[in-house]
Every structure is written in C-alpha cells, then in structure tokens.
Scaffold this active site. Structure first.
Site, PDB file in Angstrom:
ATOM      1  N   TYR A 168      48.456  43.429  52.189  1.00 36.18           N
ATOM      2  CA  TYR A 168      48.795  42.832  50.892  1.00 36.18           C
ATOM      3  C   TYR A 168      49.928  41.847  51.073  1.00 36.18           C
ATOM      4  O   TYR A 168      50.924  42.159  51.734  1.00 36.18           O
ATOM      5  CB  TYR A 168      49.212  43.901  49.873  1.00 36.18           C
ATOM      6  CG  TYR A 168      48.194  44.003  48.772  1.00 36.18           C
ATOM      7  CD1 TYR A 168      48.003  42.932  47.909  1.00 36.18           C
ATOM      8  CD2 TYR A 168      47.395  45.136  48.620  1.00 36.18           C
ATOM      9  CE1 TYR A 168      47.034  42.990  46.914  1.00 36.18           C
ATOM     10  CE2 TYR A 168      46.432  45.198  47.635  1.00 36.18           C
ATOM     11  CZ  TYR A 168      46.255  44.117  46.775  1.00 36.18           C
ATOM     12  OH  TYR A 168      45.288  44.175  45.807  1.00 36.18           O
ATOM     13  N   GLU A 210      51.030  39.375  48.301  1.00 29.04           N
ATOM     14  CA  GLU A 210      51.214  38.558  47.087  1.00 29.04           C
ATOM     15  C   GLU A 210      52.489  37.736  47.221  1.00 29.04           C
ATOM     16  O   GLU A 210      53.507  38.230  47.693  1.00 29.04           O
ATOM     17  CB  GLU A 210      51.288  39.460  45.855  1.00 29.04           C
ATOM     18  CG  GLU A 210      49.914  39.960  45.430  1.00 29.04           C
ATOM     19  CD  GLU A 210      49.964  40.915  44.255  1.00 29.04           C
ATOM     20  OE1 GLU A 210      51.040  41.090  43.665  1.00 29.04           O
ATOM     21  OE2 GLU A 210      48.916  41.493  43.940  1.00 29.04           O
ATOM     22  N   ASP A 234      37.379  16.694  43.792  1.00 25.47           N
ATOM     23  CA  ASP A 234      36.845  17.930  44.367  1.00 25.47           C
ATOM     24  C   ASP A 234      35.986  17.493  45.552  1.00 25.47           C
ATOM     25  O   ASP A 234      34.852  17.058  45.390  1.00 25.47           O
ATOM     26  CB  ASP A 234      36.014  18.654  43.302  1.00 25.47           C
ATOM     27  CG  ASP A 234      35.302  19.883  43.862  1.00 25.47           C
ATOM     28  OD1 ASP A 234      35.367  20.118  45.083  1.00 25.47           O
ATOM     29  OD2 ASP A 234      34.663  20.593  43.061  1.00 25.47           O
ATOM     30  N   THR A 291      36.364  23.247  49.282  1.00 26.32           N
ATOM     31  CA  THR A 291      35.975  24.474  49.963  1.00 26.32           C
ATOM     32  C   THR A 291      36.343  24.285  51.433  1.00 26.32           C
ATOM     33  O   THR A 291      36.648  23.167  51.875  1.00 26.32           O
ATOM     34  CB  THR A 291      34.456  24.726  49.896  1.00 26.32           C
ATOM     35  OG1 THR A 291      33.791  23.623  50.509  1.00 26.32           O
ATOM     36  CG2 THR A 291      33.956  24.881  48.463  1.00 26.32           C
ATOM     37  N   LYS A 346      32.032  24.191  53.967  1.00 22.98           N
ATOM     38  CA  LYS A 346      30.903  23.251  53.972  1.00 22.98           C
ATOM     39  C   LYS A 346      31.049  22.348  55.205  1.00 22.98           C
ATOM     40  O   LYS A 346      31.103  22.871  56.304  1.00 22.98           O
ATOM     41  CB  LYS A 346      30.826  22.540  52.637  1.00 22.98           C
ATOM     42  CG  LYS A 346      30.520  23.560  51.509  1.00 22.98           C
ATOM     43  CD  LYS A 346      30.413  22.991  50.126  1.00 22.98           C
ATOM     44  CE  LYS A 346      30.210  24.119  49.123  1.00 22.98           C
ATOM     45  NZ  LYS A 346      30.225  23.632  47.719  1.00 22.98           N
ATOM     46  N   ARG A 402      34.449  31.031  54.459  1.00 27.47           N
ATOM     47  CA  ARG A 402      34.088  30.836  53.044  1.00 27.47           C
ATOM     48  C   ARG A 402      35.329  30.994  52.168  1.00 27.47           C
ATOM     49  O   ARG A 402      35.866  32.093  52.054  1.00 27.47           O
ATOM     50  CB  ARG A 402      33.016  31.866  52.662  1.00 27.47           C
ATOM     51  CG  ARG A 402      32.484  31.787  51.253  1.00 27.47           C
ATOM     52  CD  ARG A 402      31.177  32.562  51.129  1.00 27.47           C
ATOM     53  NE  ARG A 402      30.191  32.000  52.033  1.00 27.47           N
ATOM     54  CZ  ARG A 402      29.497  30.882  51.803  1.00 27.47           C
ATOM     55  NH1 ARG A 402      29.630  30.235  50.664  1.00 27.47           N
ATOM     56  NH2 ARG A 402      28.655  30.418  52.696  1.00 27.47           N
TER      57      ARG A 402
HETATM   58  C1  LIG Z   1      30.418  24.175  46.600  1.00 27.81           C
HETATM   59  C2  LIG Z   1      31.218  23.486  45.566  1.00 27.81           C
HETATM   60  C3  LIG Z   1      32.200  24.150  44.814  1.00 27.81           C
HETATM   61  C4  LIG Z   1      32.353  25.647  44.755  1.00 27.81           C
HETATM   62  O1  LIG Z   1      32.553  26.344  45.856  1.00 27.81           O
HETATM   63  P1  LIG Z   1      32.379  27.942  45.872  1.00 27.81           P
HETATM   64  O2  LIG Z   1      33.182  28.308  47.071  1.00 27.81           O
HETATM   65  O3  LIG Z   1      30.921  28.207  45.972  1.00 27.81           O
HETATM   66  O4  LIG Z   1      32.976  28.490  44.606  1.00 27.81           O
HETATM   67  C5  LIG Z   1      32.983  23.398  43.954  1.00 27.81           C
HETATM   68  N1  LIG Z   1      32.809  22.079  43.824  1.00 27.81           N
HETATM   69  C6  LIG Z   1      31.859  21.413  44.504  1.00 27.81           C
HETATM   70  C7  LIG Z   1      31.718  19.946  44.301  1.00 27.81           C
HETATM   71  C8  LIG Z   1      31.028  22.097  45.391  1.00 27.81           C
HETATM   72  O5  LIG Z   1      30.055  21.430  46.021  1.00 27.81           O
END
Ligand SMILES: *Cc1c(COP(=O)(O)O)cnc(C)c1O
Length: 429
Positions: free
Chosen positions: A61, A63, A207, A233, A236, A242
């Site tokens: 933990y 936090e 994003d 993320t 990807k 993840r």
């Molecule tokens: C994949 C994705 C997310 C979310 O990611 P998670 O880890 O699945 O919650 C947010 N924004 C965009 C543009 C994405 O492609």
C-alpha cells in the site's frame, strides 16, 4: 520439519495451487502465439514488464506520492515510482506527470476533474467518428458529469473537420477542448486545436492513448508543450503494462495529483508502476524508436496492399499504426468481417466508420493495427502477405474451406516469429 515448505500456501506454484487458472494462462499464451494479433489498441509487452507486474510490489500500500505517503515501508516503492516519473518526463518532456492512474479512462477522469467543474461544457471528437467513450458518451461517467458536444470528420475526405471544431468552439465556448481518438488513421494537428482553444479561452487536452508510442519515438508530432494536459494509456503503441497516466503544465500539477488521489483512487498499483518504469526505460532506447518507425512503415505497407486488393480505407490510407477498412460498398458487415478474419487466424475488431448507417453492434468497418505484430518482429513483407490474406478472407465468395486454408497461411507467418519463447509453455508464467 524445515522452515522452508514448498507446499505452503505462499510458495505453491500456480500449476499446483490452481491448475484451472494455470491452464487458462497457458491457453491464452497459445492463442496469442497461434493467431495474428491486429487489434489496434493491443500490443505485446516485454517479459521484463511481465516480471515487474507479477512481482511482490502488488503487496504494498502506498497512498500518496513519493516521500509523502500515508503508509510506512514505502522507501523502496518511492524509488520505483520516482524512476517511473523521471523516465516519463525524459521520454515526453512534460512539466509534470502523475503515473498512478489505473487505466486510460481513469486518467481522463482525473484530467477532467483537474480542469472542469461538473456541468462544464467540453468539445471532443464523436465516438462514431473515431473518438472514445470516455469523451462524453451518455452512458459513461464523462457524459453524465459534463456537458459534452462533439465534432467529427468531413464527409469529403474523412479528415477531422477543423472548420467545424472552430465553429462549434465559437458558438459553445467550452471550458475544455479535447483532441485524441481510438479510431483515426491520420496525424492530428495539435497546433490548430491550440489556436482554437486560445481563441475561445478554453483549456486544451490531448488524449494520446493510441499514439503515445509513436509520439515517444517522434514518429507522430507531440502534443506535450502544446496542450495544457495530456493523458495516455501505457499499453497501446507504448507497449507497457495495462494502465494510464496524466501529464500537465506546472500550473495544473497540484490539481492533477489531487484528482488522482484522493479524488479518484486509493492505493496505486505499485507493481504496475514498476512495469511502467521498465516500459519507459525500454522506450528511451534507439531500438524502440526504430520499432515505432517500423509500426508506421508496416501500416503503410498494409494499407497499400489492402487498397491494391480493392478494399476501401477511411480517409484513403493512414499516417499512423492503424487503418479503418470501410466495408460499406461490399455485402459484408463489420461483424461478418471480424468473424471471417477470426476464422482466417487474424484478430481484429469491427468498428463503425464515419457516417455509418449500421448500428455499433454490427458496423460497416474493421479497425486493423500493426503495433503488436511489429513488436513481435514482423515487417513489410509479412504485412503484405497478411493484407493478401485479409483481402482473400473478405471476398464475398470465400468459403469455409478457403478460410481454413487462410488460417494455415496466417499460422505459418506467425510461427516464424516465436512469441515469449522463454515463458513456460502450459502456464505462461
Ligand atoms: C483506449 C483508450 C482509452 C481508455 O483506456 P482504458 O485503459 O481502456 O480505460 C481512452 N482514450 C482513448 C482515446 C483510447 O483509445
């Protein structure tokens, strides 16, 4: 009796402790090895990252932030998180980063909390044109908490319609403009968004979940230094565990940190943060940069060969790691296309195309990405062969026997690039 008891609860191997789950881990390793993974949001993370994520750090933990924790015994995890922070900043060059978000959606939740009050207006890309559900879908937290409006792509060339973005921004005066997508095959013009945000007095958020690896390698222009706040993320194109993270300008740093904890999350996943540190370290290497270039080159070769085979691509091609095949002019739906490619040994997802007339459960498109297979080692000759398999599988007259033969061809391509050869077959750990 010995103090070391290999049969104890703590020491048992998963194959003894839980043969059912162990078998499934092995089955999933086999599935990932035996098929061609082309889901554009997926990748293969390194064995080093798998080891970090499977480590004793899951027990801790922590936090708070490094040096400012609410728990004792954090001296080691403090160093782990500081490494992740330092490497993320070196990789992307932001003023500030919070590496604790559990996922991309949580990172977005934190970014909104740091920049908006509930009910505030936001302008983002429509899900049906390539956006993400965390950009204001009505059934998502984002659409419930904030007043989202959506821009899209032009009908004529299927590029983002910056005139529409400007018009909507002038009319709506949003507090925040969001750029970033889950299914957009072209480079996003961040400076053009910034200009519009400045004109209407909005904050600008990017994003970059899908393209973070390309950005880290300089293969896609960076939003860092242009946007006020950047979320991503890690799993990807970036190829890590993840999870998610938020980067921002100095003036938002305290707000972002508070939004993540105690705003949204409790204890950070320290084992995953260790995995992020490993992934960022790997992303700082010349090998990583070369591989990201290969992701884009592979995608260009794939696009070229798919079009050569007569398939339509949204926007007529790609600049990044993915293509969107538009099946509107064929008798096939996206769902049927996905099923056929599955039978031909290629894993993709059905995806709406802009102005799609079919429902999201069926769609008229396929999203196909090259990140995972490039990590696995495949290059342009393989991409061209895979494109030929895809074209053959999507022919209306393709039979079950044809798909079976194509599956063998896919398998033969993949078999030349062994996946995780050092993992124990049978348990995948
Ligand atoms: C994949 C994705 C997310 C979310 O990611 P998670 O880890 O699945 O919650 C947010 N924004 C965009 C543009 C994405 O492609």
């Amino acid at each position: 009796m010995s103090f070391i008891d290999d049969d104890s609860y703590l020491s048992q191997d998963i194959s003894e402790a839980d043969p059912a789950v162990a078998r499934l881990l092995g089955a999933e390793l086999d599935r990932q090895s035996d098929t061609l993974e082309m889901i554009a949001s997926e990748n293969f993370t390194s064995q080093a990252v798998l080891q970090a994520v499977g480590s004793v750090l899951t027990n801790k933990y922590a936090e708070g932030l490094p040096g400012k924790r609410y728990y004792g015994g954090c001296e080691v995890v403090d160093e782990v998180e500081q490494l992740a922070i330092d490497r993320a900043l070196e990789l992307f060059g932001a003023d500030h980063v919070n590496v604790q978000p559990h996922s991309g959606s949580t990172a977005n939740e934190a970014a909104y909390a740091a920049t908006l009050a509930p009910g505030d207006r936001v302008l983002a890309m429509a899900l049906s044109h390539g956006g993400h559900l965390s950009h204001g879908l009505k059934v998502n937290f984002s659409g419930k908490l904030y007043e989202f409006h959506h821009y899209g792509v032009r009908r004529s060339d299927q590029y983002i319609d910056m005139d529409q973005v400007r018009e909507m921004a002038r009319e709506l005066r949003p507090a925040l403009i969001v750029a970033g997508a889950s299914a957009y095959p072209r480079i996003i013009d961040f400076p053009a968004f910034r200009e519009i945000a400045d004109e209407v007095g909005a904050r600008f958020m990017v994003d970059m979940a899908h393209i973070a690896g390309l950005v880290a390698a300089g293969v896609h222009p960076t939003p860092v230094g242009i946007a006020d706040i950047v979320t991503t993320t890690i799993h990807k194109t970036l190829g890590g565990p993840r999870a998610g993270m938020v980067m921002c300008n100095a003036d938002l740093a305290a707000k972002v940190d508070k939004a993540v904890f105690p705003g949204l999350q409790g204890g950070p996943l320290m084992h995953v943060i260790a995995g992020k540190a490993v992934a960022f370290g790997q992303a700082l290497t010349p090998e990583f940069r070369a591989r990201q270039q290969a992701v884009v080159d592979n995608c260009a070769a794939l696009a070229d060969e798919l079009m050569e085979g007569g398939l339509d691509l949204v926007s007529g091609g790609t600049d990044n790691h993915l293509v969107l095949v538009d099946l509107s002019a064929t008798p096939l739906t996206g769902q049927e296309g996905e099923d056929r490619l599955d039978r031909a040994g290629i894993t993709v997802n059905k995806n709406g195309v802009p102005f799609d007339e079919r429902p999201p459960t069926v769609t008229s498109g396929l999203r196909i990405g090259t990140a995972a297979l490039t990590t696995r080692g495949l290059r342009e000759p393989e991409m061209r062969e895979i494109a030929q398999v895809i074209v053959a599988a999507l022919r209306p007259e393709a039979t079950e026997a044809d798909l079976e033969a194509l599956r063998a061809r896919s398998r033969a391509v993949g078999d030349r690039f062994p996946l995780y050869p050092r993992l124990h077959a049978g348990t995948a750990v």
